[in-house]
Design an enzyme around this catalytic site. Structure first.
Site, mmCIF file in Angstrom:
data_model
loop_
_atom_site.group_PDB
_atom_site.id
_atom_site.type_symbol
_atom_site.label_atom_id
_atom_site.label_comp_id
_atom_site.label_asym_id
_atom_site.label_seq_id
_atom_site.Cartn_x
_atom_site.Cartn_y
_atom_site.Cartn_z
ATOM 1 N N GLU A 160 10.937 -11.015 -35.830
ATOM 2 C CA GLU A 160 12.245 -10.845 -35.203
ATOM 3 C C GLU A 160 13.330 -11.656 -35.908
ATOM 4 O OE1 GLU A 160 11.961 -12.047 -31.077
ATOM 5 O OE2 GLU A 160 10.574 -13.663 -31.531
ATOM 6 N N ARG B 93 2.416 -13.560 -25.333
ATOM 7 C CA ARG B 93 3.341 -14.261 -26.227
ATOM 8 C C ARG B 93 3.543 -15.674 -25.710
ATOM 9 N NH1 ARG B 93 9.409 -12.149 -26.934
ATOM 10 N NH2 ARG B 93 9.651 -13.130 -24.892
ATOM 11 N N HIS C 287 0.794 -1.235 0.000
ATOM 12 C CA HIS C 287 0.000 0.000 0.000
ATOM 13 C C HIS C 287 0.813 1.264 0.000
ATOM 14 C CE1 HIS C 287 -3.164 -2.792 1.025
ATOM 15 N NE2 HIS C 287 -3.789 -2.006 0.186
ATOM 16 N N ARG D 81 23.361 -10.648 -29.076
ATOM 17 C CA ARG D 81 22.913 -9.550 -28.221
ATOM 18 C C ARG D 81 23.442 -9.644 -26.792
ATOM 19 N NH1 ARG D 81 16.378 -10.997 -27.853
ATOM 20 N NH2 ARG D 81 16.290 -10.064 -25.809
ATOM 21 N N ARG E 115 5.578 -11.357 -21.594
ATOM 22 C CA ARG E 115 6.566 -12.441 -21.717
ATOM 23 C C ARG E 115 6.146 -13.517 -20.722
ATOM 24 N NH1 ARG E 115 10.454 -7.883 -22.430
ATOM 25 N NH2 ARG E 115 11.618 -8.285 -24.350
ATOM 26 N N ASN F 246 14.981 -6.538 -30.730
ATOM 27 C CA ASN F 246 16.127 -7.097 -29.984
ATOM 28 C C ASN F 246 16.729 -8.276 -30.746
ATOM 29 O OD1 ASN F 246 15.010 -5.335 -28.199
ATOM 30 N ND2 ASN F 246 14.227 -6.891 -26.804
ATOM 31 N N ASP F 247 15.860 -9.175 -31.178
ATOM 32 C CA ASP F 247 16.363 -10.312 -31.944
ATOM 33 C C ASP F 247 16.576 -9.954 -33.412
ATOM 34 O OD1 ASP F 247 16.829 -12.511 -30.216
ATOM 35 O OD2 ASP F 247 14.668 -12.622 -29.847
ATOM 36 N N CYS G 31 7.695 -4.196 -30.144
ATOM 37 C CA CYS G 31 7.866 -4.437 -28.708
ATOM 38 C C CYS G 31 9.324 -4.628 -28.335
ATOM 39 C CB CYS G 31 7.024 -5.626 -28.257
ATOM 40 S SG CYS G 31 7.486 -7.159 -29.058
#
Ligand code: PEP
Ligand code: MG
Length: 570
Positions: free
Chosen positions: A431, A332, A189, A465, A296, A454-455, A502
């Site tokens: 990707e 995904r 909280h 990477r 993910r 990214n890929d 993404c």
């Protein structure tokens, strides 16, 4: 002291330490039936006074959504039949007085919640503790008291073991500029309220915080999760400058939270978040996100000894759907392999794991695992706007095979009379370079694309990477990568499907105008980056972005492109 910065910002002030005493058992036993009846009556009366008190807070306070839902949780707990039944049982059978019965029952419930796996549910133990003390206060005939009567001096930083839901609601926080707590989590909280009020907070600082005394000078660096107690003048001066810069920047961004991401010439852009669990949902809305562009699901499969069952997966997806306020959530399917290993899933060692047995390749090979996940997602799809996305697609046949397994999963559910959204949308990650080049072919098979830079970047440039040694070669602004991205957006739109991004590039402020110019209208990123990207969108136009895009596509090197984009971003 190091903790978790949960509501970002920098504060400098004086400590106000809240110490709470645990309620003590009296050990007094009831003597006869008459006392038992009286005690039950006293308990019922205390519960009803506690309920009146909450209603009066609701009626007399201007409340934000988060605060209102906090009070509603409290009312739900107050009327929880199990708590009541357990207390009465202890009064009747064990002859305990109402105070002791309540303390014991609340203690049991708190323990139950504290042992739960889900961080959000664990944090709910504070609600139960809180409702217990609220009833207890009324049992003692004192009513709610204490914390809401504190008077804070300007620039107060509240230090506590934890701050209860009621305390956060009723304390006069006009002068409070920060919270630091020993306990707490991303969903406690203190966090929820601090975030909704924009007050910096660092939680989970541990026992060291107990040494702080009233009026100690405190610096709260809630960006990095650091608390300084009685720091040197040099540190204070340094943080005074940092605080001013931070305030100036965030004041501008905060004003954008409820503003839609619309460019100056009227184009609506969707800004979603990448998440990996239900606990992240709070951050999505706190940062003004439009939904989830990438869930993910790997996290659900990690940190355990065996594959999660269909029911376990269903609960996971359902809890996210329920917290999504009906905004789209792209789930995904599992992307294991490459650098993501599961200890209980013995994958053979490979020479090139990133080019190996991973993601959709495993799913098409191990249909049992895939269909379990698909059924769980489908079952959860009636609780929110869930969509399914396949990672690492390299050709059209993989999409066809994956879709036919979705059809099988649907048929099994139908056969078992289990409801699901029959019209669930299906998309793919782009990707792998072959997918980007053949986007025109793949677009005919799916409802949406999401570009995973990214890929895509590592495969296009043949740059691992994860490899530090060659990280300077990992370059999303390489004209080769940009041409692929451009092709995906162009082909996707030509075939009337949604195209999002993404990968990390979606959160890079240097890339925003270029991507807008390419026609990208769906960006998904870590939630904290949303305000920065929104700020760029609302202050620019598609016309300007188109121009930038045209110029960039004529440049022959990423050095030139980056220098040009940096200048354009000024
Ligand atoms: C990507 O590859 O860009 C992506 C978003 O997926 P991940 O980073 O999980 O591989
Ligand atoms: Mg990827």
């Amino acid at each position: 002291m190091k903790g978790i910065g949960v509501s970002p910002g920098i504060s400098i002030g004086r400590a106000f330490v809240i110490k709470k005493t645990e309620p003590a058992l009296t050990g007094i036993l009831l003597k006869n039936e008459a006392e038992i009846l009286l005690e039950i009556e006293r308990f019922d009366l205390a519960v009803s006074h506690a309920a009146d008190e909450i209603e009066s807070i609701k009626a007399n306070t201007v409340l934000q959504d988060e605060e209102l839902s906090l009070l509603e949780t409290q009312i739900e707990l107050l009327t929880d039949p199990q708590i009541k039944a357990d207390v009465i049982e202890k009064i009747e059978s064990d002859k305990k007085n109402a105070n002791d019965a309540l303390i014991e029952v609340i203690g049991n419930f708190v323990q139950l919640f504290e042992n739960m796996d889900d961080e959000y549910m664990r944090a709910r133990s504070a609600d139960i503790k809180d409702i217990g003390s609220r009833i207890l206060n009324h049992l003692d005939g004192q009513g709610q008291g204490k914390v809401n009567t504190y008077k804070f001096a300007p620039d107060t930083i509240v230090i506590a073991e934890d701050i209860s839901p009621s305390d956060t609601l009723t304390m006069d926080i006009k002068h409070v500029t920060g919270f630091a707590t020993q306990a707490g989590s991303k969903t406690s909280h203190t966090t929820i309220i601090a975030k909704s009020k924009g007050i910096p907070a660092v939680v989970s600082c541990g026992n060291a915080l107990a040494t702080v005394v009233n009026n100690d000078v405190v610096i709260l660096d809630a960006i990095n999760g650091i608390v300084y107690i009685n720091p040197s003048q040099e540190i204070i001066d340094d943080y005074t400058i940092k605080r001013a810069a931070y305030r100036e920047r965030t004041d501008k961004l905060k004003a954008l939270k409820d503003v839609l991401a619309i460019t100056r010439d009227g184009k609506r852009i969707t800004l979603s978040a990448n998440i990996s669990g239900a606990d992240d949902m709070e951050d999505v809305f706190y940062n003004g996100g439009d939904g989830v562009g990438l869930l993910r699901t790997e996290l659900l499969f990690m940190d355990r000894d065996s594959f999660p069952t269909e029911d376990e997966q269903f609960e996971f997806y359902k809890s996210i759907a329920l917290r999504s306020k009906n905004k789209p959530v792209i789930v995904r399917t599992i992307d294991i392999g490459g650098d993501k290993h599961l200890p209980y899933f013995n994958l053979p060692a490979e020479l090139n794991p990133f080019l190996g047995y991973r993601a959709i390749r495993i799913c098409l090979d191990r249909k049992d695992l895939f269909i379990t996940q698909l059924k769980a997602i489908l079952r959860a799809s009636v609780f929110g706007d869930l969509k399914i996305m396949f990672p690492m697609i390299s050709n059209v046949q993989e999409i066809k095979s994956a879709k036919s397994i979705v059809a099988e999963a649907k048929a099994e559910l139908l056969n078992d009379n289990i409801v699901f959204n029959a019209d669930i949308k299906i998309g793919i990650m782009i990707e792998i370079p072959s997918a980007a080049i053949t986007a025109d072919i793949l677009a005919q098979e799916v409802d949406f694309f999401s570009i995973g830079t990214n890929d895509l970047c590592q495969y296009t440039l043949a740059v691992d990477r994860m490899n530090e040694k060659i990280s300077h070669l990992y370059d999303p602004f390489n004209p080769g990568v940009l041409r692929l991205i451009n092709n995906v957006i162009e082909q996707g739109h030509k075939h009337n499907i949604h195209v999002g991004m993404c990968g990390e590039m979606a959160s890079d402020p240097i890339a925003t105008l270029l991507l807008l110019g390419m026609g990208l209208n769906d960006f998904s990123m870590n939630a904290a980056s949303i305000p920065t990207i929104k700020n760029i969108i609302v202050n620019n136009s598609i016309t300007k972005a188109r121009n930038i895009y045209k110029n960039v596509m004529e440049m022959n090197s990423s050095e030139k492109i980056i220098a040009y984009l940096q200048e354009a971003a000024q």
